[in-house]
Motif scaffolding. Structure first.
Motif, PDB file in Angstrom:
ATOM      1  N   UNK A  19       0.912  -1.174  -0.168  1.00  0.00           N
ATOM      2  CA  UNK A  19       0.019  -0.095  -0.043  1.00  0.00           C
ATOM      3  C   UNK A  19       0.818   1.331   0.080  1.00  0.00           C
ATOM      4  N   UNK A  20       0.507   2.163  -0.888  1.00  0.00           N
ATOM      5  CA  UNK A  20       1.406   3.231  -0.829  1.00  0.00           C
ATOM      6  C   UNK A  20       1.461   4.103   0.400  1.00  0.00           C
ATOM      7  N   UNK A  21       2.616   4.679   0.859  1.00  0.00           N
ATOM      8  CA  UNK A  21       2.723   5.256   2.094  1.00  0.00           C
ATOM      9  C   UNK A  21       1.933   6.395   2.511  1.00  0.00           C
ATOM     10  N   UNK A  22       1.517   7.144   1.268  1.00  0.00           N
ATOM     11  CA  UNK A  22       0.517   8.285   1.435  1.00  0.00           C
ATOM     12  C   UNK A  22      -0.857   7.812   1.841  1.00  0.00           C
ATOM     13  N   UNK A  28      -4.193   5.815   8.532  1.00  0.00           N
ATOM     14  CA  UNK A  28      -3.619   5.022   9.817  1.00  0.00           C
ATOM     15  C   UNK A  28      -3.259   3.707   9.850  1.00  0.00           C
ATOM     16  N   UNK A  29      -2.813   3.292   8.687  1.00  0.00           N
ATOM     17  CA  UNK A  29      -2.465   1.913   8.431  1.00  0.00           C
ATOM     18  C   UNK A  29      -0.979   1.677   8.618  1.00  0.00           C
ATOM     19  N   UNK A  30      -0.152   2.574   9.354  1.00  0.00           N
ATOM     20  CA  UNK A  30       1.232   2.392   9.639  1.00  0.00           C
ATOM     21  C   UNK A  30       1.643   1.440  10.528  1.00  0.00           C
ATOM     22  N   UNK A  31       0.778   1.015  11.573  1.00  0.00           N
ATOM     23  CA  UNK A  31       0.957   0.075  12.592  1.00  0.00           C
ATOM     24  C   UNK A  31       0.811  -1.446  11.845  1.00  0.00           C
ATOM     25  N   UNK A  32       1.841  -2.263  12.103  1.00  0.00           N
ATOM     26  CA  UNK A  32       2.225  -3.386  11.471  1.00  0.00           C
ATOM     27  C   UNK A  32       1.047  -4.473  11.820  1.00  0.00           C
ATOM     28  N   UNK A  33       0.300  -4.091  12.670  1.00  0.00           N
ATOM     29  CA  UNK A  33      -0.738  -5.102  13.363  1.00  0.00           C
ATOM     30  C   UNK A  33      -2.113  -4.517  12.856  1.00  0.00           C
TER      31      UNK A  33
END
Length: 106
Positions: A19-22, A28-33
């Motif tokens: 998924x693109x970083x933007x 709020x998908x930066x958490x690996x869980x």
């Protein structure tokens, strides 16, 4: 309204979706869980961020428990709460409710 933010990719070896970083930052998908629900809608894939619930906590989200939580919130908001009991008051209350004498050491 749609907003084009870039392209992701799917790994050919294990199907991992990149998924693109933007998009990760915005949703709020930066958490690996993070848990994402995949929905197929009219030939498109829609990703919906979701909150994962630990199996030990599932009971809290059942309708009966949520109803009880809403009732408790309403009682609190209306000031319909009793002050905390001392240990002796609690034991006395239990004796009244159960009809059993709870002596010391039990």
């Amino acid at each position: 309204m749609d907003k084009h933010v870039g392209f992701g990719s799917v790994s050919s070896t294990d199907g991992t979706l990149v998924v693109p970083p933007e998009v990760r930052r915005e949703l709020g998908l930066d958490n690996p869980d993070t848990v994402v629900e995949f929905v197929v809608r009219e030939g498109e894939v829609v990703l919906l961020p979701r909150v994962a619930v630990h199996p030990n906590d599932v009971w809290f989200w059942e309708e009966g428990q949520q109803r009880a939580e809403r009732e408790a919130d309403e009682e609190l908001a209306a000031g319909e709460v009793n002050p905390p009991m001392t240990g002796a008051e609690f034991l006395s209350h239990l004796e009244e409710v159960t009809g059993e004498k709870l002596g010391e050491g039990q």
